[in-house]
Design an enzyme around this catalytic site. Structure first.
Site, PDB file in Angstrom:
ATOM      1  N   GLU A  64       0.902  -1.221   0.011  1.00  0.00           N
ATOM      2  CA  GLU A  64       0.058  -0.118  -0.024  1.00  0.00           C
ATOM      3  C   GLU A  64       0.897   1.118   0.118  1.00  0.00           C
ATOM      4  O   GLU A  64       0.665   2.109  -0.646  1.00  0.00           O
ATOM      5  CB  GLU A  64      -1.007   0.116   1.441  1.00  0.00           C
ATOM      6  CG  GLU A  64      -1.869   1.235   1.442  1.00  0.00           C
ATOM      7  CD  GLU A  64      -2.464   1.229   2.641  1.00  0.00           C
ATOM      8  OE1 GLU A  64      -3.146   2.321   3.145  1.00  0.00           O
ATOM      9  OE2 GLU A  64      -2.375   0.126   3.373  1.00  0.00           O
ATOM     10  N   ASP A  68       1.112   3.921  -3.302  1.00  0.00           N
ATOM     11  CA  ASP A  68       0.547   5.146  -2.864  1.00  0.00           C
ATOM     12  C   ASP A  68       1.778   6.246  -3.445  1.00  0.00           C
ATOM     13  O   ASP A  68       1.279   7.143  -4.230  1.00  0.00           O
ATOM     14  CB  ASP A  68       0.414   5.471  -1.475  1.00  0.00           C
ATOM     15  CG  ASP A  68       0.366   7.118  -1.257  1.00  0.00           C
ATOM     16  OD1 ASP A  68      -0.497   7.466  -1.382  1.00  0.00           O
ATOM     17  OD2 ASP A  68       1.538   7.586  -0.450  1.00  0.00           O
ATOM     18  N   GLU A 136      -4.243   0.672  -3.492  1.00  0.00           N
ATOM     19  CA  GLU A 136      -2.802   1.142  -3.668  1.00  0.00           C
ATOM     20  C   GLU A 136      -2.048  -0.020  -3.766  1.00  0.00           C
ATOM     21  O   GLU A 136      -0.775  -0.121  -4.249  1.00  0.00           O
ATOM     22  CB  GLU A 136      -2.730   2.076  -2.410  1.00  0.00           C
ATOM     23  CG  GLU A 136      -3.263   3.540  -2.489  1.00  0.00           C
ATOM     24  CD  GLU A 136      -3.065   4.391  -1.568  1.00  0.00           C
ATOM     25  OE1 GLU A 136      -2.885   5.534  -1.371  1.00  0.00           O
ATOM     26  OE2 GLU A 136      -3.127   3.795  -0.304  1.00  0.00           O
TER      27      GLU A 136
END
Length: 248
Positions: A64, A68, A136
Site C-alpha cells: 500500500e 501510494d 494502492e
C-alpha cells in the site's frame, strides 16, 4: 469461498486454483500478471497472520505504501504535462483531489477488490478505507511484478482516463471542514466542533458532532468516526452559508 482463501487453504496450491486467481487478476489488470505471489500479498489482510519464507509479515500494508508513491508519481507527471500554467500549489491541490481517500475508496469499490481479500475479520467489519488501501496495494504489486511502465498504464486506464477531468476537478471540494475553517478565520467568526459519543442499539460505535459558529449550532451530524462526522457537519454548514462564503 473467496479465491484467495482457496489458494491459501492448501499447501500444494493446485495449478487449477492458481489458474482461477490468474484469470481474475488478468481481468482486473487488462494484462497478464507475472509473479502471482505479489498479487496474493496485495489481497492479504494483516489479521491473517501469514508470514513469508523469511518470516516477514505477508500482507498488503507495505505494498500500500509503495502503491501510494507510484500513484502520486504518475498523477504528478500527468498534471505537469496537462496543466502547463499551473504553479506548484495548484498542481499539489489537484493531485490531492485525485488521490484523496474518498476517491481511492471509490476506485477500489468500482473494481470490487474487497471480494478477493483474505482476512480473519468479517468483510462487514472492514472500515471504508479498505477499498482504497487494497487499490494502492494492487498498484504496488504491479510495480514489483511488471515495472513502472505497466504501473503507469494501469493508472492511466483505471484512474486518469475515466476520472480525471481537470476542469471539473478545479471545482471539486476535497475538505468542507477546511473551507469552513478558512472562512471563519478570514471573517473572524468563532467556531467549534463539539464531538460526543452517540451510540445506537446496533452495537456500532458512533460519534455525534455539533458545529457551532459564534456559539450558535449551525450543523449537526453522526458517523462512525470523528473525522467523518466533522466533515459531514462542515459540509452541511457550507451549503447553509455557501452564498456568504463564495462572496468572501
Amino acid at each position: 469461498m473467496r479465491i484467495i482463501t482457496k489458494i491459501f487453504g492448501k499447501k500444494s496450491r493446485p495449478q487449477a486454483e492458481n489458474g482461477i486467481f490468474f484469470d481474475s487478476i488478468h481481468s482486473i489488470l487488462g494484462f497478464a500478471p507475472g509473479n502471482l505471489n505479489y498479487y496474493k500479498k496485495a489481497f492479504t489482510h494483516r489479521s491473517s497472520n501469514i508470514t513469508d519464507d523469511k518470516g516477514s509479515p505477508f500482507n498488503y500494508e507495505r505494498l500500500e505504501f509503495l502503491g501510494d508513491a507510484m500513484l502520486g508519481s504518475v498523477i504528478a507527471a500527468h498534471l505537469y504535462k496537462e496543466a502547463p500554467s499551473g504553479d506548484e500549489g495548484y498542481l499539489t491541490k489537484m493531485r490531492s483531489k485525485i488521490v484523496s481517500r474518498e476517491h481511492l475508496n471509490e476506485l477500489g469499490r468500482d473494481l470490487n477488490l474487497v471480494q478477493f481479500v483474505e482476512s480473519k475479520v468479517p468483510t462487514h467489519h472492514f472500515g471504508e478505507n479498505i477499498h482504497g488501501n487494497i487499490f494502492e496495494a494492487l498498484i504496488g504489486a504491479i510495480f514489483l511484478d511488471k515495472g513502472y511502465g505497466y504501473c503507469e498504464q494501469f493508472i492511466r486506464e483505471k484512474v486518469i482516463i475515466p476520472y480525471v477531468d481537470i476542469e471539473k476537478l478545479e471545482g471539486k471540494v476535497i475538505s468542507y471542514k477546511s473551507l469552513v475553517i478558512e472562512w471563519c478565520q478570514k471573517e473572524k467568526q468563532h467556531f467549534h466542533f463539539d464531538v460526543f459519543d452517540d451510540n445506537g442499539n446496533d452495537g456500532q460505535k458512533y460519534f455525534g458532532v455539533r458545529l457551532r459558529i459564534n456559539d450558535k449550532v449551525v450543523a449537526k451530524s453522526r458517523a462512525t468516526s470523528k473525522k467523518k462526522a466533522e466533515e459531514i457537519a462542515a459540509k452541511r454548514a457550507y451549503f447553509a452559508f455557501q452564498e456568504k462564503m463564495n462572496r468572501a
